[in-house]
Design an enzyme around this catalytic site. Structure first.
Site, mmCIF file in Angstrom:
data_model
loop_
_atom_site.group_PDB
_atom_site.id
_atom_site.type_symbol
_atom_site.label_atom_id
_atom_site.label_comp_id
_atom_site.label_asym_id
_atom_site.label_seq_id
_atom_site.Cartn_x
_atom_site.Cartn_y
_atom_site.Cartn_z
ATOM 1 C CG ASP A 91 -1.795 1.107 1.347
ATOM 2 O OD1 ASP A 91 -1.991 1.846 0.390
ATOM 3 O OD2 ASP A 91 -2.536 1.602 2.699
ATOM 4 C CB SER A 94 -0.846 3.284 4.801
ATOM 5 O OG SER A 94 -0.728 1.911 4.766
ATOM 6 C CG ASN A 96 2.043 2.201 10.721
ATOM 7 O OD1 ASN A 96 1.690 3.305 10.425
ATOM 8 N ND2 ASN A 96 2.594 2.105 11.966
ATOM 9 C CD1 TRP A 98 -1.412 -2.944 9.577
ATOM 10 C CD2 TRP A 98 -2.577 -4.841 10.028
ATOM 11 N NE1 TRP A 98 -3.066 -2.760 8.965
ATOM 12 C CE2 TRP A 98 -3.486 -3.972 9.337
ATOM 13 C CE3 TRP A 98 -3.147 -5.842 10.439
ATOM 14 C CZ2 TRP A 98 -4.718 -4.466 9.032
ATOM 15 C CZ3 TRP A 98 -4.382 -6.346 10.288
ATOM 16 C CH2 TRP A 98 -5.256 -5.703 9.234
ATOM 17 C CE1 TYR A 134 -8.724 0.647 8.238
ATOM 18 C CE2 TYR A 134 -8.519 -0.413 10.429
ATOM 19 C CZ TYR A 134 -7.989 -0.243 9.190
ATOM 20 O OH TYR A 134 -6.804 -0.765 8.817
ATOM 21 C CG ASP A 277 -3.621 4.725 -1.826
ATOM 22 O OD1 ASP A 277 -2.793 3.677 -1.931
ATOM 23 O OD2 ASP A 277 -4.640 5.242 -1.268
ATOM 24 C CB THR A 280 -7.046 3.727 -3.582
ATOM 25 O OG1 THR A 280 -7.060 4.323 -2.328
ATOM 26 C CG2 THR A 280 -8.373 4.328 -4.126
#
Length: 390
Positions: A91, A94, A96, A98, A134, A277, A280
Protein backbone atom coordinates in the site's frame (compact mmCIF):
# COMPACT_ATOMS: atom_id res chain seq x y z
CA UNK A 1 13.59 7.25 10.65
CA UNK A 2 14.26 9.17 7.44
CA UNK A 3 15.00 7.49 4.18
CA UNK A 4 18.71 7.40 3.52
CA UNK A 5 20.08 9.90 0.96
CA UNK A 6 21.21 7.28 -1.55
CA UNK A 7 22.17 8.53 -5.01
CA UNK A 8 20.19 6.93 -7.83
CA UNK A 9 22.68 5.67 -10.39
CA UNK A 10 20.57 4.28 -13.21
CA UNK A 11 16.93 3.37 -13.62
CA UNK A 12 16.80 -0.20 -14.81
CA UNK A 13 16.45 -3.61 -13.28
CA UNK A 14 19.75 -3.59 -11.41
CA UNK A 15 21.50 -6.76 -10.40
CA UNK A 16 20.00 -7.80 -7.09
CA UNK A 17 16.61 -6.18 -7.67
CA UNK A 18 13.68 -8.37 -6.62
CA UNK A 19 10.65 -9.12 -8.81
CA UNK A 20 7.68 -10.15 -6.69
CA UNK A 21 4.64 -11.56 -8.49
CA UNK A 22 1.34 -10.11 -7.30
CA UNK A 23 -1.85 -12.14 -7.08
CA UNK A 24 -5.26 -10.82 -8.13
CA UNK A 25 -8.18 -12.16 -6.12
CA UNK A 26 -11.82 -11.20 -5.91
CA UNK A 27 -12.24 -7.81 -4.31
CA UNK A 28 -13.71 -7.50 -0.84
CA UNK A 29 -16.61 -5.64 -2.45
CA UNK A 30 -17.38 -8.61 -4.72
CA UNK A 31 -17.15 -11.08 -1.84
CA UNK A 32 -19.43 -8.99 0.39
CA UNK A 33 -21.90 -8.60 -2.47
CA UNK A 34 -21.96 -12.39 -2.95
CA UNK A 35 -22.53 -12.85 0.78
CA UNK A 36 -25.46 -10.42 0.69
CA UNK A 37 -23.97 -7.98 3.22
CA UNK A 38 -22.58 -5.21 0.99
CA UNK A 39 -25.64 -2.96 0.67
CA UNK A 40 -26.28 -2.87 4.42
CA UNK A 41 -22.59 -2.18 5.08
CA UNK A 42 -22.43 0.72 2.62
CA UNK A 43 -25.70 2.19 3.86
CA UNK A 44 -24.51 2.49 7.43
CA UNK A 45 -20.89 3.58 7.18
CA UNK A 46 -19.74 7.15 6.69
CA UNK A 47 -17.21 7.06 3.88
CA UNK A 48 -14.90 9.56 2.30
CA UNK A 49 -11.77 8.03 0.75
CA UNK A 50 -9.78 11.21 1.36
CA UNK A 51 -10.07 10.80 5.14
CA UNK A 52 -7.23 8.34 4.75
CA UNK A 53 -4.99 11.28 3.89
CA UNK A 54 -5.80 13.51 6.87
CA UNK A 55 -3.01 13.56 9.48
CA UNK A 56 -3.69 11.83 12.81
CA UNK A 57 -2.30 12.48 16.25
CA UNK A 58 -0.77 10.07 18.73
CA UNK A 59 -1.39 6.36 18.50
CA UNK A 60 -4.79 6.54 16.81
CA UNK A 61 -5.13 6.88 13.05
CA UNK A 62 -8.46 7.14 11.26
CA UNK A 63 -8.73 5.41 7.91
CA UNK A 64 -11.88 4.75 5.89
CA UNK A 65 -12.55 1.04 5.83
CA UNK A 66 -14.01 1.19 2.33
CA UNK A 67 -10.66 2.29 0.95
CA UNK A 68 -9.73 -1.39 0.75
CA UNK A 69 -13.09 -2.73 -0.48
CA UNK A 70 -11.82 -3.05 -4.02
CA UNK A 71 -8.19 -3.83 -3.19
CA UNK A 72 -7.34 -7.22 -4.57
CA UNK A 73 -3.64 -7.20 -5.51
CA UNK A 74 -1.39 -8.77 -2.92
CA UNK A 75 1.88 -10.65 -2.55
CA UNK A 76 3.75 -12.89 -0.13
CA UNK A 77 6.13 -11.94 2.64
CA UNK A 78 7.40 -13.86 5.66
CA UNK A 79 8.08 -12.79 9.23
CA UNK A 80 10.12 -14.47 11.94
CA UNK A 81 12.59 -17.32 12.32
CA UNK A 82 11.63 -19.84 11.12
CA UNK A 83 9.64 -17.82 8.55
CA UNK A 84 5.85 -17.52 8.85
CA UNK A 85 4.18 -16.62 5.54
CA UNK A 86 1.57 -13.91 4.93
CA UNK A 87 -0.21 -12.33 2.00
CA UNK A 88 -0.12 -8.54 2.28
CA UNK A 89 -1.49 -5.57 0.42
CA UNK A 90 1.47 -3.43 -0.73
CA UNK A 91 0.00 0.00 0.00
CA UNK A 92 1.65 3.23 -1.19
CA UNK A 93 -1.05 5.15 0.71
CA UNK A 94 0.09 4.16 4.23
CA UNK A 95 3.36 3.44 6.03
CA UNK A 96 2.79 0.83 8.74
CA UNK A 97 3.34 -2.93 8.48
CA UNK A 98 0.88 -5.17 10.30
CA UNK A 99 -0.40 -8.76 10.18
CA UNK A 100 -2.87 -10.71 12.36
CA UNK A 101 -1.71 -12.29 15.61
CA UNK A 102 -2.61 -15.64 17.13
CA UNK A 103 -3.92 -13.56 20.04
CA UNK A 104 -6.60 -12.09 17.77
CA UNK A 105 -9.99 -13.64 18.55
CA UNK A 106 -12.06 -11.64 16.02
CA UNK A 107 -13.86 -13.61 13.27
CA UNK A 108 -11.83 -11.63 10.71
CA UNK A 109 -8.68 -13.34 12.01
CA UNK A 110 -10.05 -16.88 11.91
CA UNK A 111 -9.66 -17.33 8.15
CA UNK A 112 -6.31 -15.59 7.80
CA UNK A 113 -2.71 -16.48 8.54
CA UNK A 114 -1.78 -15.41 12.07
CA UNK A 115 1.67 -14.66 13.46
CA UNK A 116 2.69 -16.77 16.44
CA UNK A 117 5.25 -14.69 18.31
CA UNK A 118 6.27 -17.55 20.63
CA UNK A 119 7.24 -19.66 17.60
CA UNK A 120 9.78 -17.11 16.34
CA UNK A 121 13.28 -17.17 17.82
CA UNK A 122 13.90 -13.59 16.65
CA UNK A 123 10.71 -11.83 17.82
CA UNK A 124 11.08 -8.98 20.29
CA UNK A 125 8.01 -7.27 21.85
CA UNK A 126 8.04 -3.51 22.38
CA UNK A 127 5.14 -3.10 24.79
CA UNK A 128 3.64 -0.30 22.67
CA UNK A 129 0.16 -0.54 21.20
CA UNK A 130 -1.73 1.28 18.42
CA UNK A 131 -5.34 1.63 17.39
CA UNK A 132 -6.40 2.12 13.78
CA UNK A 133 -9.97 3.44 13.69
CA UNK A 134 -12.14 2.49 10.71
CA UNK A 135 -15.67 3.38 9.72
CA UNK A 136 -17.03 0.10 11.10
CA UNK A 137 -14.69 -0.50 14.03
CA UNK A 138 -11.06 -0.47 15.10
CA UNK A 139 -7.97 -2.58 14.63
CA UNK A 140 -5.97 -2.76 17.83
CA UNK A 141 -2.42 -4.00 17.60
CA UNK A 142 0.68 -4.45 19.70
CA UNK A 143 4.09 -3.61 18.31
CA UNK A 144 7.19 -5.72 18.14
CA UNK A 145 10.10 -6.41 15.84
CA UNK A 146 11.26 -9.44 13.90
CA UNK A 147 12.93 -10.51 10.67
CA UNK A 148 11.07 -9.54 7.50
CA UNK A 149 11.75 -11.43 4.27
CA UNK A 150 10.56 -10.72 0.75
CA UNK A 151 12.26 -13.29 -1.47
CA UNK A 152 16.01 -12.50 -1.25
CA UNK A 153 15.45 -9.31 0.79
CA UNK A 154 16.00 -9.73 4.52
CA UNK A 155 15.43 -6.98 7.09
CA UNK A 156 16.31 -7.83 10.68
CA UNK A 157 14.58 -6.27 13.69
CA UNK A 158 11.83 -4.78 11.53
CA UNK A 159 9.10 -3.06 13.54
CA UNK A 160 5.60 -4.34 12.87
CA UNK A 161 2.12 -4.44 14.33
CA UNK A 162 0.29 -7.62 15.39
CA UNK A 163 -3.46 -7.17 15.35
CA UNK A 164 -5.35 -8.18 18.47
CA UNK A 165 -8.83 -7.24 17.26
CA UNK A 166 -10.21 -6.49 13.78
CA UNK A 167 -13.62 -5.45 12.41
CA UNK A 168 -15.46 -8.47 10.99
CA UNK A 169 -16.63 -6.45 8.01
CA UNK A 170 -14.89 -6.08 5.71
CA UNK A 171 -11.63 -7.79 6.78
CA UNK A 172 -13.26 -11.20 7.10
CA UNK A 173 -13.73 -11.11 3.33
CA UNK A 174 -10.19 -9.95 2.45
CA UNK A 175 -7.84 -12.29 0.56
CA UNK A 176 -4.85 -10.55 2.10
CA UNK A 177 -3.84 -11.05 5.74
CA UNK A 178 -2.24 -7.69 6.47
CA UNK A 179 -0.84 -4.49 4.99
CA UNK A 180 2.72 -3.38 4.17
CA UNK A 181 2.74 0.41 3.90
CA UNK A 182 5.08 2.02 1.35
CA UNK A 183 4.44 5.74 1.85
CA UNK A 184 6.92 8.11 3.51
CA UNK A 185 8.32 7.43 7.00
CA UNK A 186 6.74 10.66 8.28
CA UNK A 187 3.33 9.03 7.79
CA UNK A 188 4.00 5.99 10.01
CA UNK A 189 1.60 5.89 12.94
CA UNK A 190 3.42 5.80 16.27
CA UNK A 191 6.68 6.79 14.60
CA UNK A 192 7.44 3.17 13.79
CA UNK A 193 10.20 2.31 11.34
CA UNK A 194 8.92 1.48 7.86
CA UNK A 195 9.75 -1.65 5.93
CA UNK A 196 11.25 0.38 3.08
CA UNK A 197 13.36 2.32 5.59
CA UNK A 198 14.69 -0.95 6.93
CA UNK A 199 15.51 -2.18 3.44
CA UNK A 200 17.48 0.98 2.71
CA UNK A 201 19.27 1.13 6.05
CA UNK A 202 20.33 -2.50 5.77
CA UNK A 203 21.30 -2.09 2.10
CA UNK A 204 18.82 -4.64 0.80
CA UNK A 205 17.79 -2.71 -2.33
CA UNK A 206 19.93 -2.58 -5.45
CA UNK A 207 18.64 0.99 -6.02
CA UNK A 208 16.40 3.21 -3.84
CA UNK A 209 13.48 2.66 -6.21
CA UNK A 210 10.44 0.41 -6.29
CA UNK A 211 7.88 0.07 -9.05
CA UNK A 212 4.52 -1.55 -9.81
CA UNK A 213 3.07 -3.24 -12.85
CA UNK A 214 -0.62 -4.21 -12.77
CA UNK A 215 -1.81 -6.49 -15.54
CA UNK A 216 -4.78 -5.33 -17.63
CA UNK A 217 -6.00 -8.95 -17.64
CA UNK A 218 -5.08 -10.15 -14.15
CA UNK A 219 -5.55 -13.65 -12.77
CA UNK A 220 -5.15 -14.99 -9.26
CA UNK A 221 -1.80 -16.51 -10.18
CA UNK A 222 -0.52 -13.39 -11.96
CA UNK A 223 -1.99 -9.99 -11.26
CA UNK A 224 1.16 -7.99 -11.84
CA UNK A 225 4.56 -7.38 -10.28
CA UNK A 226 6.26 -5.34 -7.58
CA UNK A 227 9.90 -4.57 -8.40
CA UNK A 228 11.97 -3.78 -5.32
CA UNK A 229 15.25 -2.07 -6.21
CA UNK A 230 14.65 -0.74 -9.74
CA UNK A 231 12.37 -0.80 -12.76
CA UNK A 232 11.81 -3.49 -15.37
CA UNK A 233 11.90 -2.04 -18.94
CA UNK A 234 10.12 -5.11 -20.30
CA UNK A 235 6.99 -4.11 -18.39
CA UNK A 236 6.51 -0.66 -19.94
CA UNK A 237 6.70 1.18 -23.25
CA UNK A 238 8.71 4.30 -24.09
CA UNK A 239 10.30 6.65 -21.56
CA UNK A 240 9.33 7.27 -17.95
CA UNK A 241 7.79 10.69 -17.23
CA UNK A 242 8.83 11.98 -13.80
CA UNK A 243 6.93 14.31 -11.47
CA UNK A 244 8.27 15.62 -8.14
CA UNK A 245 6.52 14.71 -4.91
CA UNK A 246 4.73 17.79 -3.56
CA UNK A 247 4.22 16.54 -0.01
CA UNK A 248 6.48 13.96 1.65
CA UNK A 249 3.76 12.02 3.39
CA UNK A 250 2.06 10.28 0.51
CA UNK A 251 3.28 9.81 -3.03
CA UNK A 252 1.53 13.03 -4.03
CA UNK A 253 2.18 14.93 -7.28
CA UNK A 254 0.80 18.06 -8.93
CA UNK A 255 -1.99 17.56 -11.44
CA UNK A 256 -1.54 20.16 -14.15
CA UNK A 257 -4.79 19.60 -16.04
CA UNK A 258 -7.70 17.24 -16.56
CA UNK A 259 -9.35 16.72 -19.95
CA UNK A 260 -12.40 14.68 -20.93
CA UNK A 261 -12.17 13.76 -24.58
CA UNK A 262 -10.84 16.77 -26.48
CA UNK A 263 -12.14 19.23 -23.88
CA UNK A 264 -9.55 20.51 -21.41
CA UNK A 265 -11.31 21.58 -18.23
CA UNK A 266 -10.38 24.58 -16.08
CA UNK A 267 -10.55 22.49 -12.90
CA UNK A 268 -6.82 22.61 -12.21
CA UNK A 269 -6.12 26.15 -13.40
CA UNK A 270 -5.42 27.10 -9.78
CA UNK A 271 -3.70 23.79 -9.05
CA UNK A 272 -4.74 20.24 -8.22
CA UNK A 273 -3.04 17.44 -6.31
CA UNK A 274 -3.09 13.70 -6.99
CA UNK A 275 -2.07 10.87 -4.65
CA UNK A 276 -0.75 7.71 -6.31
CA UNK A 277 -2.15 4.93 -4.16
CA UNK A 278 -1.83 1.18 -4.77
CA UNK A 279 -4.12 0.60 -1.78
CA UNK A 280 -7.06 2.23 -3.57
CA UNK A 281 -8.69 0.55 -6.54
CA UNK A 282 -10.85 3.35 -7.91
CA UNK A 283 -10.18 6.75 -9.44
CA UNK A 284 -11.48 9.40 -7.07
CA UNK A 285 -12.89 12.75 -8.19
CA UNK A 286 -13.32 15.89 -6.01
CA UNK A 287 -16.94 16.62 -5.11
CA UNK A 288 -17.04 19.91 -6.99
CA UNK A 289 -16.37 18.15 -10.31
CA UNK A 290 -18.34 14.92 -10.01
CA UNK A 291 -21.55 16.23 -11.61
CA UNK A 292 -19.61 17.49 -14.62
CA UNK A 293 -17.80 14.16 -14.95
CA UNK A 294 -21.05 12.19 -14.79
CA UNK A 295 -22.68 14.43 -17.38
CA UNK A 296 -19.70 14.19 -19.74
CA UNK A 297 -19.65 10.39 -19.44
CA UNK A 298 -23.43 9.88 -19.52
CA UNK A 299 -23.51 8.16 -16.11
CA UNK A 300 -26.31 7.94 -13.54
CA UNK A 301 -25.92 7.80 -9.77
CA UNK A 302 -27.05 4.53 -8.14
CA UNK A 303 -28.08 3.61 -4.59
CA UNK A 304 -26.36 5.37 -1.68
CA UNK A 305 -24.40 7.50 -4.15
CA UNK A 306 -21.54 5.00 -4.12
CA UNK A 307 -21.53 3.98 -7.79
CA UNK A 308 -22.42 5.42 -11.18
CA UNK A 309 -24.07 3.31 -13.89
CA UNK A 310 -23.55 3.55 -17.65
CA UNK A 311 -24.93 1.62 -20.61
CA UNK A 312 -22.42 -1.11 -21.46
CA UNK A 313 -23.09 -0.68 -25.17
CA UNK A 314 -21.95 2.96 -24.91
CA UNK A 315 -18.52 2.10 -23.53
CA UNK A 316 -16.55 1.95 -26.82
CA UNK A 317 -17.64 5.48 -27.74
CA UNK A 318 -16.99 7.10 -24.36
CA UNK A 319 -14.19 9.71 -24.18
CA UNK A 320 -10.82 9.18 -22.49
CA UNK A 321 -10.05 11.00 -19.25
CA UNK A 322 -6.62 12.58 -19.56
CA UNK A 323 -4.38 13.80 -16.74
CA UNK A 324 -1.52 16.26 -17.18
CA UNK A 325 1.36 15.15 -14.94
CA UNK A 326 5.02 16.12 -15.22
CA UNK A 327 4.43 17.80 -18.58
CA UNK A 328 2.95 14.62 -20.10
CA UNK A 329 -0.69 13.82 -20.91
CA UNK A 330 -1.68 10.44 -19.51
CA UNK A 331 -4.95 9.20 -20.98
CA UNK A 332 -7.30 6.76 -19.27
CA UNK A 333 -9.50 4.99 -21.88
CA UNK A 334 -13.08 3.89 -21.12
CA UNK A 335 -11.92 0.27 -21.14
CA UNK A 336 -9.99 1.18 -17.97
CA UNK A 337 -12.52 3.33 -16.12
CA UNK A 338 -15.70 1.34 -16.88
CA UNK A 339 -16.26 -1.85 -14.87
CA UNK A 340 -18.42 -4.55 -16.46
CA UNK A 341 -19.91 -7.02 -13.99
CA UNK A 342 -21.94 -9.60 -15.90
CA UNK A 343 -23.40 -7.02 -18.25
CA UNK A 344 -23.94 -4.32 -15.59
CA UNK A 345 -21.54 -1.42 -16.13
CA UNK A 346 -20.42 1.20 -13.64
CA UNK A 347 -17.72 3.85 -13.56
CA UNK A 348 -14.61 2.93 -11.56
CA UNK A 349 -14.97 6.32 -9.91
CA UNK A 350 -15.93 7.56 -6.47
CA UNK A 351 -16.30 11.03 -5.01
CA UNK A 352 -14.13 12.76 -2.41
CA UNK A 353 -15.16 15.67 -0.22
CA UNK A 354 -11.97 16.91 1.41
CA UNK A 355 -9.21 18.94 -0.31
CA UNK A 356 -5.48 18.35 -0.05
CA UNK A 357 -3.71 19.90 2.92
CA UNK A 358 -2.88 23.04 0.91
CA UNK A 359 -6.54 23.46 -0.03
CA UNK A 360 -6.23 22.36 -3.66
CA UNK A 361 -8.66 19.77 -5.08
CA UNK A 362 -7.41 16.26 -4.34
CA UNK A 363 -7.64 13.33 -6.74
CA UNK A 364 -6.56 9.75 -6.03
CA UNK A 365 -5.03 7.63 -8.78
CA UNK A 366 -5.74 4.05 -7.77
CA UNK A 367 -5.32 0.68 -9.47
CA UNK A 368 -7.72 1.66 -12.28
CA UNK A 369 -5.12 4.22 -13.39
CA UNK A 370 -2.09 2.12 -12.47
CA UNK A 371 -3.18 -0.77 -14.70
CA UNK A 372 -2.60 1.57 -17.64
CA UNK A 373 0.64 3.11 -16.38
CA UNK A 374 3.68 1.36 -14.97
CA UNK A 375 4.62 3.46 -11.95
CA UNK A 376 8.02 3.95 -10.33
CA UNK A 377 8.67 5.47 -6.89
CA UNK A 378 12.09 7.08 -6.56
CA UNK A 379 12.98 7.43 -2.86
CA UNK A 380 16.33 9.14 -3.46
CA UNK A 381 14.91 11.99 -5.54
CA UNK A 382 11.35 12.10 -4.13
CA UNK A 383 9.57 11.70 -7.44
CA UNK A 384 7.05 9.43 -9.14
CA UNK A 385 7.48 8.14 -12.70
CA UNK A 386 4.87 6.96 -15.20
CA UNK A 387 5.17 5.00 -18.45
CA UNK A 388 2.54 3.23 -20.53
CA UNK A 389 2.28 -0.37 -19.38
CA UNK A 390 3.39 -3.11 -21.74
Amino acid sequence: MKWLPVVLACLQLAEGAVRLSLKKGLSIRDKMRAAGVLDDFLEHIKHDPVKKYQPSQGSVVREPITNHLDSSYFGEISIGEPPQKFLVLFDTGSSNLWVPSTDCKSPACFNHAKFKASASATFSPSGQSLTVSYGSGSVTMVLGSDTLRIQSITVTQQELGLSQEEPTQPFYFADFDGILGMAFPSLAVGGTATALGGMLQQEQLAEPVFSFYFSRQPTYEYGGELILGGVEPGLFQGDITWAPVTQKLYWQVALEEVAIGQSVTSWCSQGCQAIVDTGTFLLTVPQEYIESVLEALGAQETSYGVSYAVDCSDTPGMPPITFGIGGARLALPPSAYVLNSNGYCTLAIEVTYLPSQDGQPLWILGNVFLKEYYTAFDMANNRVGFALSA
